[in-house]
Design an enzyme around this catalytic site. Structure first.
Site, PDB file in Angstrom:
ATOM      1  N   THR A   7      31.948 -27.393 -45.621  1.00  0.00           N
ATOM      2  CA  THR A   7      30.852 -28.356 -45.684  1.00  0.00           C
ATOM      3  C   THR A   7      30.507 -28.633 -47.139  1.00  0.00           C
ATOM      4  O   THR A   7      30.693 -27.775 -48.001  1.00  0.00           O
ATOM      5  CB  THR A   7      29.595 -27.845 -44.960  1.00  0.00           C
ATOM      6  OG1 THR A   7      28.591 -28.840 -45.019  1.00  0.00           O
ATOM      7  CG2 THR A   7      29.063 -26.565 -45.571  1.00  0.00           C
ATOM      8  N   ARG A   8      30.017 -29.853 -47.372  1.00  0.00           N
ATOM      9  CA  ARG A   8      29.483 -30.165 -48.698  1.00  0.00           C
ATOM     10  C   ARG A   8      27.964 -30.071 -48.668  1.00  0.00           C
ATOM     11  O   ARG A   8      27.282 -30.365 -49.640  1.00  0.00           O
ATOM     12  CB  ARG A   8      29.889 -31.588 -49.102  1.00  0.00           C
ATOM     13  CG  ARG A   8      31.369 -31.712 -49.341  1.00  0.00           C
ATOM     14  CD  ARG A   8      31.788 -33.119 -49.665  1.00  0.00           C
ATOM     15  NE  ARG A   8      33.234 -33.246 -49.479  1.00  0.00           N
ATOM     16  CZ  ARG A   8      34.140 -32.918 -50.391  1.00  0.00           C
ATOM     17  NH1 ARG A   8      33.762 -32.500 -51.571  1.00  0.00           N
ATOM     18  NH2 ARG A   8      35.421 -33.034 -50.149  1.00  0.00           N
ATOM     19  N   ASP A  71      30.306 -27.100 -36.005  1.00  0.00           N
ATOM     20  CA  ASP A  71      30.146 -28.446 -35.458  1.00  0.00           C
ATOM     21  C   ASP A  71      28.991 -28.367 -34.480  1.00  0.00           C
ATOM     22  O   ASP A  71      28.836 -27.371 -33.769  1.00  0.00           O
ATOM     23  CB  ASP A  71      31.427 -28.911 -34.762  1.00  0.00           C
ATOM     24  CG  ASP A  71      31.381 -30.411 -34.501  1.00  0.00           C
ATOM     25  OD1 ASP A  71      31.028 -31.170 -35.419  1.00  0.00           O
ATOM     26  OD2 ASP A  71      31.681 -30.837 -33.367  1.00  0.00           O
ATOM     27  N   SER A  72      28.171 -29.398 -34.466  1.00  0.00           N
ATOM     28  CA  SER A  72      26.957 -29.311 -33.652  1.00  0.00           C
ATOM     29  C   SER A  72      26.566 -30.672 -33.123  1.00  0.00           C
ATOM     30  O   SER A  72      27.099 -31.702 -33.553  1.00  0.00           O
ATOM     31  CB  SER A  72      25.822 -28.735 -34.504  1.00  0.00           C
ATOM     32  OG  SER A  72      25.610 -29.547 -35.640  1.00  0.00           O
ATOM     33  N   ASP A 158      15.821 -34.259 -34.792  1.00  0.00           N
ATOM     34  CA  ASP A 158      14.679 -33.335 -34.836  1.00  0.00           C
ATOM     35  C   ASP A 158      13.336 -33.975 -34.448  1.00  0.00           C
ATOM     36  O   ASP A 158      12.549 -33.354 -33.735  1.00  0.00           O
ATOM     37  CB  ASP A 158      14.550 -32.696 -36.228  1.00  0.00           C
ATOM     38  CG  ASP A 158      15.518 -31.536 -36.414  1.00  0.00           C
ATOM     39  OD1 ASP A 158      15.849 -30.870 -35.418  1.00  0.00           O
ATOM     40  OD2 ASP A 158      15.945 -31.305 -37.556  1.00  0.00           O
ATOM     41  N   LYS A 178      12.474 -23.128 -37.934  1.00  0.00           N
ATOM     42  CA  LYS A 178      13.555 -23.720 -37.126  1.00  0.00           C
ATOM     43  C   LYS A 178      14.790 -22.816 -37.133  1.00  0.00           C
ATOM     44  O   LYS A 178      15.388 -22.578 -36.087  1.00  0.00           O
ATOM     45  CB  LYS A 178      13.888 -25.125 -37.649  1.00  0.00           C
ATOM     46  CG  LYS A 178      14.969 -25.809 -36.825  1.00  0.00           C
ATOM     47  CD  LYS A 178      15.345 -27.172 -37.363  1.00  0.00           C
ATOM     48  CE  LYS A 178      16.710 -27.594 -36.841  1.00  0.00           C
ATOM     49  NZ  LYS A 178      17.257 -28.759 -37.515  1.00  0.00           N
ATOM     50  N   ARG A 184      22.057 -23.485 -34.717  1.00  0.00           N
ATOM     51  CA  ARG A 184      22.872 -23.147 -35.886  1.00  0.00           C
ATOM     52  C   ARG A 184      22.579 -21.732 -36.351  1.00  0.00           C
ATOM     53  O   ARG A 184      23.487 -20.961 -36.663  1.00  0.00           O
ATOM     54  CB  ARG A 184      22.621 -24.157 -37.008  1.00  0.00           C
ATOM     55  CG  ARG A 184      23.596 -24.046 -38.160  1.00  0.00           C
ATOM     56  CD  ARG A 184      23.535 -25.232 -39.108  1.00  0.00           C
ATOM     57  NE  ARG A 184      23.837 -26.472 -38.427  1.00  0.00           N
ATOM     58  CZ  ARG A 184      22.937 -27.362 -37.989  1.00  0.00           C
ATOM     59  NH1 ARG A 184      21.657 -27.170 -38.204  1.00  0.00           N
ATOM     60  NH2 ARG A 184      23.299 -28.436 -37.351  1.00  0.00           N
TER      61      ARG A 184
HETATM   62  P1  IMP Z   1      27.506 -31.963 -37.709  1.00  0.00           P
HETATM   63  O1  IMP Z   1      27.561 -30.639 -37.030  1.00  0.00           O
HETATM   64  O2  IMP Z   1      27.153 -31.845 -39.152  1.00  0.00           O
HETATM   65  O3  IMP Z   1      28.728 -32.785 -37.410  1.00  0.00           O
HETATM   66  O4  IMP Z   1      26.251 -32.760 -37.079  1.00  0.00           O
HETATM   67  C1  IMP Z   1      26.301 -33.406 -35.870  1.00  0.00           C
HETATM   68  C2  IMP Z   1      25.101 -34.262 -35.598  1.00  0.00           C
HETATM   69  O5  IMP Z   1      24.339 -33.632 -34.564  1.00  0.00           O
HETATM   70  C3  IMP Z   1      24.120 -34.502 -36.737  1.00  0.00           C
HETATM   71  O6  IMP Z   1      24.460 -35.610 -37.477  1.00  0.00           O
HETATM   72  C4  IMP Z   1      22.836 -34.725 -35.978  1.00  0.00           C
HETATM   73  O7  IMP Z   1      22.790 -36.053 -35.526  1.00  0.00           O
HETATM   74  C5  IMP Z   1      22.977 -33.820 -34.780  1.00  0.00           C
HETATM   75  N1  IMP Z   1      22.381 -32.493 -35.047  1.00  0.00           N
HETATM   76  C6  IMP Z   1      23.038 -31.317 -35.164  1.00  0.00           C
HETATM   77  N2  IMP Z   1      22.170 -30.312 -35.412  1.00  0.00           N
HETATM   78  C7  IMP Z   1      20.962 -30.891 -35.485  1.00  0.00           C
HETATM   79  C8  IMP Z   1      19.668 -30.367 -35.759  1.00  0.00           C
HETATM   80  O8  IMP Z   1      19.463 -29.168 -36.017  1.00  0.00           O
HETATM   81  N3  IMP Z   1      18.663 -31.257 -35.739  1.00  0.00           N
HETATM   82  C9  IMP Z   1      18.842 -32.574 -35.482  1.00  0.00           C
HETATM   83  N4  IMP Z   1      20.026 -33.112 -35.253  1.00  0.00           N
HETATM   84  C10 IMP Z   1      21.088 -32.281 -35.244  1.00  0.00           C
END
Ligand code: IMP
Length: 202
Positions: A7-8, A71-72, A158, A178, A184
């Site tokens: 990640t950056r 990834d989330s 959020d 949080k 996460r």
């Molecule tokens: P990535 O894991 O950085 O690819 O994020 C995936 C996307 O999921 C983000 O751009 C948000 O739109 C959403 N997301 C993931 N985690 C959160 C969080 O903790 N709060 C709000 N949105 C989240």
């Protein structure tokens, strides 16, 4: 032991560093920004775990170090689990992306009754070692979506997410509050525990 984080995002790097330090793990953490030319990986899988593994495998191969990736996303019950792995690109917007994504979800659930607005954030955190060993941890945070954004903290969805047992959105919480309950935070904690077991065996 040296790790490189796919990640950056400085916030993600700090969070992982803090968790690893709390576990007294003897490790040095780099990010992808420390390795110019590292490949940009397209998230083509349909699971969080699959996408995290794609990113970590590519980075482990490129750097020769153990790589950590996550990834989330948000899974909404009334949308059959969408936007899921498409959370970051849900609206297709190129500007004000977080806001556009959130507004699209609100539009899609506008007729859904409050009691049916369940949702969860999911995070898969993985580590891939140069010898091919892979560790996977998944964390979830359950809650409900409200019908208009509240709060200035956090990012993404959020401002419309109220975690179960709370009456405020995750955008109204301090980062530390949080982290203590987040998808996460849970995934990274689990992964750090698994890493500490692997490292102590070496
Ligand atoms: P990535 O894991 O950085 O690819 O994020 C995936 C996307 O999921 C983000 O751009 C948000 O739109 C959403 N997301 C993931 N985690 C959160 C969080 O903790 N709060 C709000 N949105 C989240």
């Amino acid at each position: 032991m040296k790790f490189v984080l796919a990640t950056r995002n400085a916030h993600k790097a700090e969070e992982l560093k803090r968790i690893l330090e709390e576990l007294n793990l003897d490790c040095e953490l780099f990010t992808v920004a420390d390795f110019p030319g590292a490949p940009e990986v397209e998230e083509t899988e349909n699971t969080f775990e699959g996408n995290a593994l794609l990113k970590a495998r590519a980075l482990a191969k490129f750097t020769g170090l153990a790589a950590i990736a996550d990834d989330s996303g948000l899974c909404v019950d009334a949308l059959n689990g969408s936007p899921g792995v498409l959370s970051a690109r849900w609206s297709g917007a190129l500007e004000n992306v977080d806001r556009a994504n959130l507004e699209l979800v609100l539009e899609q659930i506008k007729d859904v009754a409050p009691e049916n607005r369940g949702a969860k954030f999911v995070c898969a955190a993985v580590a891939v070692f140069p010898n091919g060993k892979e560790l996977v941890a998944v964390g979830e945070m359950f809650g409900n979506l409200i019908d208009a954004p509240i709060g200035e903290n956090g990012f993404g969805y959020d401002p419309i997410f109220v975690p179960s047992g709370f009456e405020i959105t995750t955008a109204q919480m301090l980062a530390s509050e949080k982290d203590a309950i987040s998808h996460r935070g849970k995934a990274l904690n689990q992964l750090a525990q698994q890493l500490s077991e692997v490292i102590s065996k070496d």
